[in-house]
Scaffold this motif. Structure first.
Motif, mmCIF file in Angstrom:
data_model
loop_
_atom_site.group_PDB
_atom_site.id
_atom_site.type_symbol
_atom_site.label_atom_id
_atom_site.label_comp_id
_atom_site.label_asym_id
_atom_site.label_seq_id
_atom_site.Cartn_x
_atom_site.Cartn_y
_atom_site.Cartn_z
ATOM 1 N N TYR A 63 0.829 -1.193 0.000
ATOM 2 C CA TYR A 63 0.000 0.000 0.000
ATOM 3 C C TYR A 63 0.870 1.252 0.000
ATOM 4 O O TYR A 63 1.962 1.270 0.563
ATOM 5 N N TYR A 97 0.269 5.237 1.246
ATOM 6 C CA TYR A 97 -0.568 6.209 1.935
ATOM 7 C C TYR A 97 0.171 7.542 1.965
ATOM 8 O O TYR A 97 1.393 7.593 1.875
ATOM 9 N N ASN A 151 -8.317 -9.184 5.684
ATOM 10 C CA ASN A 151 -7.223 -8.229 5.629
ATOM 11 C C ASN A 151 -6.738 -7.984 7.034
ATOM 12 O O ASN A 151 -7.525 -7.649 7.906
ATOM 13 N N TYR A 210 -14.008 -4.653 11.004
ATOM 14 C CA TYR A 210 -12.995 -4.729 12.054
ATOM 15 C C TYR A 210 -12.391 -3.342 12.251
ATOM 16 O O TYR A 210 -12.549 -2.448 11.403
ATOM 17 N N GLN A 242 -8.813 -1.364 13.905
ATOM 18 C CA GLN A 242 -7.438 -1.532 14.365
ATOM 19 C C GLN A 242 -6.956 -0.265 15.061
ATOM 20 O O GLN A 242 -7.416 0.836 14.752
ATOM 21 N N TYR A 297 -3.313 1.765 16.003
ATOM 22 C CA TYR A 297 -1.892 1.897 15.699
ATOM 23 C C TYR A 297 -1.292 2.982 16.587
ATOM 24 O O TYR A 297 -1.950 3.942 16.963
ATOM 25 N N LEU A 332 -3.686 6.069 16.519
ATOM 26 C CA LEU A 332 -4.605 6.144 15.382
ATOM 27 C C LEU A 332 -5.559 4.965 15.406
ATOM 28 O O LEU A 332 -5.133 3.822 15.647
ATOM 29 N N PHE A 349 -13.618 -4.180 0.939
ATOM 30 C CA PHE A 349 -12.765 -3.027 0.666
ATOM 31 C C PHE A 349 -11.397 -3.325 1.256
ATOM 32 O O PHE A 349 -11.287 -3.691 2.408
ATOM 33 N N GLN A 350 -10.383 -3.162 0.465
ATOM 34 C CA GLN A 350 -9.070 -3.637 0.852
ATOM 35 C C GLN A 350 -8.202 -2.594 1.502
ATOM 36 O O GLN A 350 -7.035 -2.844 1.754
ATOM 37 N N LYS A 351 -8.712 -1.427 1.761
ATOM 38 C CA LYS A 351 -7.894 -0.388 2.376
ATOM 39 C C LYS A 351 -8.448 -0.070 3.759
ATOM 40 O O LYS A 351 -9.628 -0.245 4.041
ATOM 41 N N LEU A 352 -7.574 0.388 4.618
ATOM 42 C CA LEU A 352 -7.983 0.886 5.930
ATOM 43 C C LEU A 352 -8.271 2.379 5.834
ATOM 44 O O LEU A 352 -7.581 3.099 5.098
ATOM 45 N N PHE A 373 -8.245 5.655 8.103
ATOM 46 C CA PHE A 373 -7.663 6.090 9.371
ATOM 47 C C PHE A 373 -8.352 7.328 9.924
ATOM 48 O O PHE A 373 -8.791 8.204 9.169
ATOM 49 N N GLY A 374 -8.399 7.406 11.254
ATOM 50 C CA GLY A 374 -8.783 8.631 11.918
ATOM 51 C C GLY A 374 -7.590 9.581 11.967
ATOM 52 O O GLY A 374 -6.487 9.253 11.516
#
Lengths: 116, 112
Positions: A33, A35, A102, B32, B34, B36, B89, B97-100, B102-103
């Motif tokens: 990825y 970002y 994922n 889900y 997460q 960080y 974070l 959807f394959q992306k996260l 983020f806040g």
């Protein structure tokens, strides 16, 4: 060190110049990825690869941005004709994905780009 | 579009106390979530993942809760230490959807 590595760590360039960043993911990871993160914000998704295929690109990624991952190993992100608004930290992350699950991302330390 | 809210103001606490950070989201519930940790000039480092069918997850001094009714996750650090000072974070993941997403992160400062 077998983590994600990014090069360079810092890049200062003049507006209008082209820049290229490199990312070496964790070797057994199949997904990579990119970002972008600006000060005080969380990372924003740009694009991702599954092996060598680029499967999704954000609308943030203008025509001046291009990413490649030849042979499904390292990846490069190129920005052409840089603008001051491109100044940000560019983060690369990799993960090992099986099926539709994922899991966690492993990030590199990023490339801090400053466009003067 | 999905909106993720984390307290933009820094959280200042004393060493030994429990730090509680909040992640609120609107619209779609993630499959889900997460958490960080990010130190200045470094990339984020994964801490914990919690799925939509889980209420709570623990790892050493860390605890995450996930309330899909309130659309909120809480992240706790017990017996906090100055070394816990960093930006935390939250990131949401969605099935298909394959992306996260983020806040903006919350900065935690733990004073000795």
């Amino acid at each position: 060190d077998t983590g994600v590595s990014q090069d360079p760590r810092h890049k200062i360039t003049k507006r209008g110049q082209n820049v290229t960043f490199r990312c070496d993911p964790i070797s057994e990871h199949n997904r990579l990825y990119w970002y972008r993160q600006t000060l005080g914000q969380g990372p924003e998704f740009l694009t991702y690869f599954q092996n060598e295929a680029q499967l999704e690109k954000s609308r943030l990624l203008s025509d001046r941005f291009s990413a490649e991952r030849p042979k499904g190993s390292f990846s490069t992100l190129e920005i052409q004709r840089t603008e001051q608004g491109d100044s940000a930290m560019y983060l690369c992350a990799s993960s090992l994905v099986a099926g539709y699950r994922n899991e966690k991302l492993f990030f590199g330390s990023g490339t801090q780009l400053s466009v003067l | 579009s999905q909106k993720i809210e984390q307290n933009s103001e820094a959280l200042n606490i004393q060493e030994g106390k429990t730090a509680t950070l909040t992640c609120n989201y609107t619209n779609y519930s993630p499959a889900y979530l997460q958490w960080y940790r990010q130190d200045p000039g470094r990339g984020p480092v994964f801490l914990l993942l919690i799925r939509e069918n889980e209420k709570e997850k623990r790892k050493e001094r860390l605890k995450v809760t996930f309330d899909t009714t309130l659309k909120q996750s809480l992240f706790h650090i017990t017996a906090s230490q100055p070394a816990d000072s960093a930006t935390y974070l939250c990131a949401l993941g969605y099935t298909g959807f394959q992306k996260l997403v983020f806040g903006t992160g919350t900065r935690l400062l733990v004073s000795p």
